[in-house]
Design an enzyme around this catalytic site. Structure first.
Site, short mmCIF file in Angstrom:
data_model
loop_
_atom_site.label_atom_id
_atom_site.label_comp_id
_atom_site.label_asym_id
_atom_site.label_seq_id
_atom_site.Cartn_x
_atom_site.Cartn_y
_atom_site.Cartn_z
N TYR A 108 0.83 -1.21 0.00
CA TYR A 108 0.00 0.00 0.00
C TYR A 108 0.86 1.26 0.00
O TYR A 108 0.86 2.01 -0.96
CB TYR A 108 -1.00 0.02 1.16
CG TYR A 108 -1.99 1.17 1.04
CD1 TYR A 108 -3.00 1.13 0.09
CD2 TYR A 108 -1.90 2.29 1.85
CE1 TYR A 108 -3.88 2.18 -0.05
CE2 TYR A 108 -2.79 3.35 1.72
CZ TYR A 108 -3.78 3.29 0.78
OH TYR A 108 -4.66 4.33 0.64
N LYS A 163 13.22 -13.91 -4.76
CA LYS A 163 12.43 -14.30 -5.93
C LYS A 163 12.12 -13.04 -6.71
O LYS A 163 11.53 -12.09 -6.16
CB LYS A 163 11.13 -14.98 -5.53
CG LYS A 163 10.24 -15.30 -6.73
CD LYS A 163 8.84 -15.72 -6.34
CE LYS A 163 7.99 -15.97 -7.60
NZ LYS A 163 6.57 -16.29 -7.28
#
Length: 303
Positions: A108, A163
């Protein structure tokens, strides 16, 4: 734990009424293990982690960990909206027996690299689990910069790798250049299957793959071929790319992947949480996609 090879980002099978289908999840995990995968990743993006409450997330992890039974590592997605929430999910993952935690940056708010660094440190402080940083700027709009990855590699040994679900292989090579001179054990894996050869030839360690839920054999064969330097790597990659359009069956991709998995008989039902289920057009497209990928005997049975 070493993050390398082919790790499916597990789907979370649901029943038609939207409940977690624990027997189907167990069956999916068992099938993937028998096909030679190197680890599993529940509650990542492919696993719809945002759609489950804390009780459901615990139950999903418990089912996966019981099904794995220590045969391969479990990298549990623990991301939440805030650092506090993420730390709590990490504590649960450690409690139920996960081997490591996959962690997105805070969501956010757009924050500084210093704040993101502190986020990963806080999650590492919350448990004894190794942490894998998860970079998915296409959804978070908050990229993990090479400078940040370098700082994690140098200053935080509990962060064991990253990742990178990024569209540009140059982001992978930049991450490798930023981390490997300082931490040879810092793993870098890609989250997009089309980048697997370029990323691994550049030095990356493998992939965490949503496609592995539907075509695990092709992806295991590709990663193994590259690791072993086999001359058929290009052929293996072409086979994977022939299936890459599974991501185009829906937007976002998860309903289409679930519909394809259901059409192939890998999960019983295509339901997902953001609505009542994939639209008829997605189901039809997935059925057509799957029809040309089933073994001939299976196509005959279906007819």
């Amino acid at each position: 734990m070493k993050l390398s090879g082919l790790w499916p980002a597990l789907l979370t099978p649901l029943t038609e009424d939207g409940a977690i289908d624990h027997p189907a999840l167990t069956s999916l995990v068992e099938d993937l293990v028998t096909r030679g995968i190197d680890g599993v990743v529940p509650l990542g993006s492919t696993g719809e982690f945002t759609e489950f409450d804390a009780r459901e997330r615990r139950a999903i992890l418990q089912t996966v960990i019981a099904a794995i039974d220590h045969r391969v590592p479990v990298l549990a997605g623990v991301s939440g909206l805030s650092t506090v929430e993420t730390c709590e999910h990490a504590r649960v993952a450690a409690e139920v027996g996960a081997d490591a935690a996959l962690v997105l940056p805070p969501m956010y708010w757009k924050v500084s690299d210093d704040r993101i660094f502190d986020h990963f440190v806080s999650v590492a402080d919350a448990t004894d689990l190794p942490v894998v940083a998860y970079d998915f700027p296409g959804l978070t709009a908050q990229p993990l910069t090479p400078a940040l990855l370098q700082r994690l590699a140098v200053e935080e040994p509990r962060v064991i790798g990253a990742k990178l679900t990024v569209r540009d292989v140059m982001a992978v090579t930049a991450a490798l250049a930023a981390t490997r001179p300082f931490r040879s054990d810092f793993s870098i894996v890609t989250g997009f299957e089309d980048l697997i050869p370029a990323a691994m030839w550049a030095g990356a360690d493998g992939a965490i793959s949503g496609m592995a839920n539907v075509v695990p054999d092709e992806l295991v064969a590709l990663v193994n071929a590259i690791e072993e330097g086999k001359p058929d790597s290009a052929d293996r990659h072409r086979a994977v790319m022939a299936d890459f359009d599974v991501y185009g069956l829906s937007a976002p991709a998860i309903p289409g992947i679930k519909a394809a998995a259901a059409a192939l008989g890998r999960i019983p039902c295509a339901t997902w949480r953001l609505d009542a289920g994939p639209k008829a057009s997605v189901l039809d497209a997935a059925a057509a996609w799957a029809a040309v990928r089933k073994p001939s005997s299976q196509r005959k049975d279906a007819a």
